[in-house]
Design an enzyme around this catalytic site. Structure first.
Site, mmCIF file in Angstrom:
data_model
loop_
_atom_site.group_PDB
_atom_site.id
_atom_site.type_symbol
_atom_site.label_atom_id
_atom_site.label_comp_id
_atom_site.label_asym_id
_atom_site.label_seq_id
_atom_site.Cartn_x
_atom_site.Cartn_y
_atom_site.Cartn_z
ATOM 1 N N MET A 142 -8.270 -3.570 9.659
ATOM 2 C CA MET A 142 -7.520 -3.836 10.881
ATOM 3 C C MET A 142 -6.874 -2.590 11.483
ATOM 4 O O MET A 142 -6.118 -2.707 12.452
ATOM 5 C CB MET A 142 -6.440 -4.897 10.601
ATOM 6 N N GLU A 143 -7.173 -1.390 10.928
ATOM 7 C CA GLU A 143 -6.483 -0.194 11.413
ATOM 8 C C GLU A 143 -7.349 1.053 11.611
ATOM 9 O O GLU A 143 -7.058 1.872 12.487
ATOM 10 C CB GLU A 143 -5.332 0.197 10.447
ATOM 11 N N GLU A 170 0.837 -1.198 0.000
ATOM 12 C CA GLU A 170 0.000 0.000 0.000
ATOM 13 C C GLU A 170 0.873 1.249 0.000
ATOM 14 O O GLU A 170 0.567 2.239 -0.682
ATOM 15 C CB GLU A 170 -0.913 -0.006 1.225
ATOM 16 N N GLY A 229 -11.923 -5.754 3.500
ATOM 17 C CA GLY A 229 -12.968 -6.650 3.055
ATOM 18 C C GLY A 229 -14.286 -5.904 2.972
ATOM 19 O O GLY A 229 -14.606 -5.102 3.848
ATOM 20 N N ASP A 286 -11.621 -7.670 -1.326
ATOM 21 C CA ASP A 286 -12.287 -8.975 -1.328
ATOM 22 C C ASP A 286 -13.643 -8.839 -0.665
ATOM 23 O O ASP A 286 -13.908 -7.872 0.063
ATOM 24 C CB ASP A 286 -11.438 -10.016 -0.595
#
Length: 214
Positions: free
Chosen positions: A157-158, A12, A60, A181
Site C-alpha cells: 500500500m506504499e 514495522e 502480500g 501472507d
C-alpha cells in the site's frame, strides 16, 4: 551515506528501529496508504536529505515460488489502482499516472548491491511490486490485481507512492517487502495475522544486512 528507511506501521517501526543506532540511518513511520507514504517520503527528503530511501515493511506475495517470510525486492514498482483513461497520445497504460513512468525502477546501484548479498537463510525475489489503497484480504481482489499484473511478486500500500516521490525529487530508491501472507492461498487474512503473532520477529534482517552493505 545517509539512508532513510520508511515504514507504514508502528509494528514495522519497532522492528527496524531496534536494528539501527547509526545517526546516518533514519527510520520513520509514514502511515498506511499512498497519500501518507508520499507525504512521509517528502518529509524525509526535506528534513533528512538522504542519499537514498528504502521502503520497508510487509506485503502480500504472489507466485508459485514465493512463500511467507521470503523478501521481495522491487526491481520495479507501480500502481495497481490507477487508471487515467486514454491519454491524448494513446500511450498511457493501466496503472500509470499520466506524465509519469508506467513503472518506477529501483536505483541500479542499490539493486546491484542487493544482488551481492549473502542471503542463505532467507529467499529473495527481485521483481514487480504493485501498490494500491486496498488491503488485499480476499482471493477475488488478488485475482483482479494479478489480472492486470500477472508478473507481480508482491502487493502493498506504499512502495509506488514513495518511489513516485523519490522520482520527482531525484533520490535513489529501492523497496524491500517481507511476504506476510499469500492472498491466493488464504481466505480470511489469517496468514497475515499469524505472521505478526508468530514469525515476524526476525523478518527485517535483510533490510539491516542491505544497509550494512552500502
Amino acid at each position: 551515506m545517509k539512508i532513510g528507511i520508511i515504514v507504514a506501521m508502528d509494528k514495522e517501526l519497532r522492528q527496524l528501529q531496534s536494528l539501527f543506532n547509526d545517526g546516518n540511518v533514519r527510520v520513520e513511520k509514514c502511515g498506511i496508504g499512498k497519500v501518507n507514504a508520499a507525504l512521509g517520503a517528502q518529509r524525509m527528503i526535506n528534513e533528512f536529505h538522504p542519499d537514498c530511501i528504502i521502503s520497508s515493511g510487509c506485503a502480500g506475495g504472489h507466485g508459485d515460488d514465493v512463500n511467507i517470510q521470503d523478501v521481495v525486492v522491487g526491481a520495479e514498482v507501480g500502481y495497481h489502482d490507477v487508471y487515467c483513461g486514454r491519454a491524448i497520445d494513446d500511450s498511457t497504460v493501466y496503472g500509470q499516472v499520466q506524465g509519469m513512468p508506467a513503472r518506477f525502477k529501483a536505483d541500479p546501484y542499490l539493486l546491484s548491491k542487493c544482488a551481492e548479498m549473502d542471503t542463505k537463510q532467507i529467499k529473495i525475489h527481485e521483481g514487480l511490486i504493485v501498490t494500491g489503497d486496498w488491503f488485499v484480504d480476499s482471493q477475488e481482489k488478488m485475482r483482479e490485481i494479478i489480472g492486470h499484473f500477472p508478473e507481480a511478486k508482491a502487493v502493498d500500500m506504499e512502495s509506488a507512492a514513495i518511489a513516485h516521490t523519490c522520482y520527482i525529487n531525484k533520490v535513489p530508491f529501492i523497496s524491500f517487502r517481507v511476504v506476510s501472507d499469500m492472498p491466493l492461498r488464504d481466505t480470511d487474512a489469517s496468514q497475515y495475522h499469524d505472521f505478526w503473532n508468530t514469525i515476524a520477529e526476525h523478518s527485517f534482517q535483510v533490510t539491516k544486512s542491505f544497509v550494512e552493505s552500502l
